[in-house]
Design a protein around this motif. Structure first.
Motif, PDB file in Angstrom:
ATOM      1  N   ARG A  77       5.939   5.791  -7.984  1.00 29.30           N
ATOM      2  CA  ARG A  77       5.498   4.891  -6.907  1.00 29.30           C
ATOM      3  C   ARG A  77       4.251   4.112  -7.286  1.00 29.30           C
ATOM      4  O   ARG A  77       4.085   2.970  -6.867  1.00 29.30           O
ATOM      5  N   CYS A  78       3.373   4.725  -8.029  1.00 30.93           N
ATOM      6  CA  CYS A  78       2.129   4.061  -8.448  1.00 30.93           C
ATOM      7  C   CYS A  78       2.440   2.837  -9.302  1.00 30.93           C
ATOM      8  O   CYS A  78       1.844   1.776  -9.112  1.00 30.93           O
ATOM      9  N   SER A  80       0.842  -1.194   0.000  1.00 29.20           N
ATOM     10  CA  SER A  80       0.000   0.000   0.000  1.00 29.20           C
ATOM     11  C   SER A  80       0.877   1.243   0.000  1.00 29.20           C
ATOM     12  O   SER A  80       2.020   1.213   0.444  1.00 29.20           O
ATOM     13  N   ASN A  81       0.321   2.301  -0.517  1.00 24.67           N
ATOM     14  CA  ASN A  81       0.977   3.598  -0.518  1.00 24.67           C
ATOM     15  C   ASN A  81       0.070   4.540   0.266  1.00 24.67           C
ATOM     16  O   ASN A  81      -0.936   5.015  -0.260  1.00 24.67           O
ATOM     17  N   PRO A  82       0.405   4.797   1.534  1.00 23.69           N
ATOM     18  CA  PRO A  82      -0.458   5.638   2.353  1.00 23.69           C
ATOM     19  C   PRO A  82      -0.566   7.086   1.857  1.00 23.69           C
ATOM     20  O   PRO A  82      -1.521   7.772   2.189  1.00 23.69           O
ATOM     21  N   LEU A  83       0.378   7.524   1.041  1.00 16.84           N
ATOM     22  CA  LEU A  83       0.337   8.894   0.543  1.00 16.84           C
ATOM     23  C   LEU A  83      -0.791   9.123  -0.455  1.00 16.84           C
ATOM     24  O   LEU A  83      -1.376  10.194  -0.507  1.00 16.84           O
ATOM     25  N   CYS A  84      -1.088   8.095  -1.267  1.00 18.76           N
ATOM     26  CA  CYS A  84      -2.131   8.275  -2.280  1.00 18.76           C
ATOM     27  C   CYS A  84      -3.303   7.311  -2.118  1.00 18.76           C
ATOM     28  O   CYS A  84      -4.316   7.465  -2.780  1.00 18.76           O
ATOM     29  N   GLY A  85      -3.137   6.299  -1.275  1.00 20.87           N
ATOM     30  CA  GLY A  85      -4.226   5.358  -1.042  1.00 20.87           C
ATOM     31  C   GLY A  85      -4.216   4.130  -1.934  1.00 20.87           C
ATOM     32  O   GLY A  85      -5.087   3.275  -1.813  1.00 20.87           O
ATOM     33  N   ASP A  86      -3.242   4.004  -2.835  1.00 19.28           N
ATOM     34  CA  ASP A  86      -3.169   2.803  -3.673  1.00 19.28           C
ATOM     35  C   ASP A  86      -2.928   1.587  -2.788  1.00 19.28           C
ATOM     36  O   ASP A  86      -2.128   1.633  -1.851  1.00 19.28           O
ATOM     37  N   ARG A  87      -3.614   0.489  -3.113  1.00 18.94           N
ATOM     38  CA  ARG A  87      -3.421  -0.778  -2.403  1.00 18.94           C
ATOM     39  C   ARG A  87      -3.493  -1.911  -3.404  1.00 18.94           C
ATOM     40  O   ARG A  87      -4.305  -1.890  -4.339  1.00 18.94           O
TER      41      ARG A  87
END
Length: 142
Positions: free
Chosen positions: A123-124, A34-41
């Motif tokens: 990062r995405c 997960s990327n807490p900065l953008c919410g991608d999981r």
């Protein structure tokens, strides 16, 4: 077709109609990132054979089009590969998104090379790969 146009076409197509999304029956490996900065999981499930090759990979992605497309292309590309080759593909993709130059043999993953101009989006594209590498490393530690 220009590289940027190809990028947009492939990313949008794979995000809208992923080919490798959903659960994998009988999966031996599970991973997530997960990327807490953008919410991608992303959640991953993989089957592996006795030689350690990934036989199938499926993803459940909640995030932007880049993350979803990266997960789907990754699932397609890693089937039949062992962890050494997957690590090499990961390194090649890192090179592409950092420099804008896709190493030969990267295949359709080369569409992410234009991200070198959009550092915040790298990062995405890399989140599914980080989850996969982590999942494979966890499996080695067992």
């Amino acid at each position: 077709m220009a590289q940027d146009d190809l990028y947009r076409t492939v990313v949008l197509e794979r995000a809208r109609t992923p080919r490798y999304a959903g659960p994998l029956a009988g999966a031996q490996l599970h991973g997530e990132g997960s990327n807490p900065l953008c919410g991608d999981r992303v959640k991953l499930q993989a089957g592996v054979d006795a030689q350690g090759r990934v036989t199938a990979l499926r993803h459940e992605t909640r995030g932007c089009a880049i993350c979803a497309a990266s997960a789907d292309l990754m699932a397609e590309r890693v089937a039949g590969q062992d962890s050494a080759r997957i690590s090499q593909m990961h390194a090649e993709l890192v090179t592409a998104v950092e420099t804008g130059i896709a190493p030969e043999g990267l295949g359709e993953l080369s569409v992410f090379a234009p991200l070198h101009r959009h550092r915040s989006r790298i990062r995405c594209a890399m989140l599914p790969w980080s989850a996969l590498i982590g999942m494979l490393n966890d499996d080695k530690d067992r």
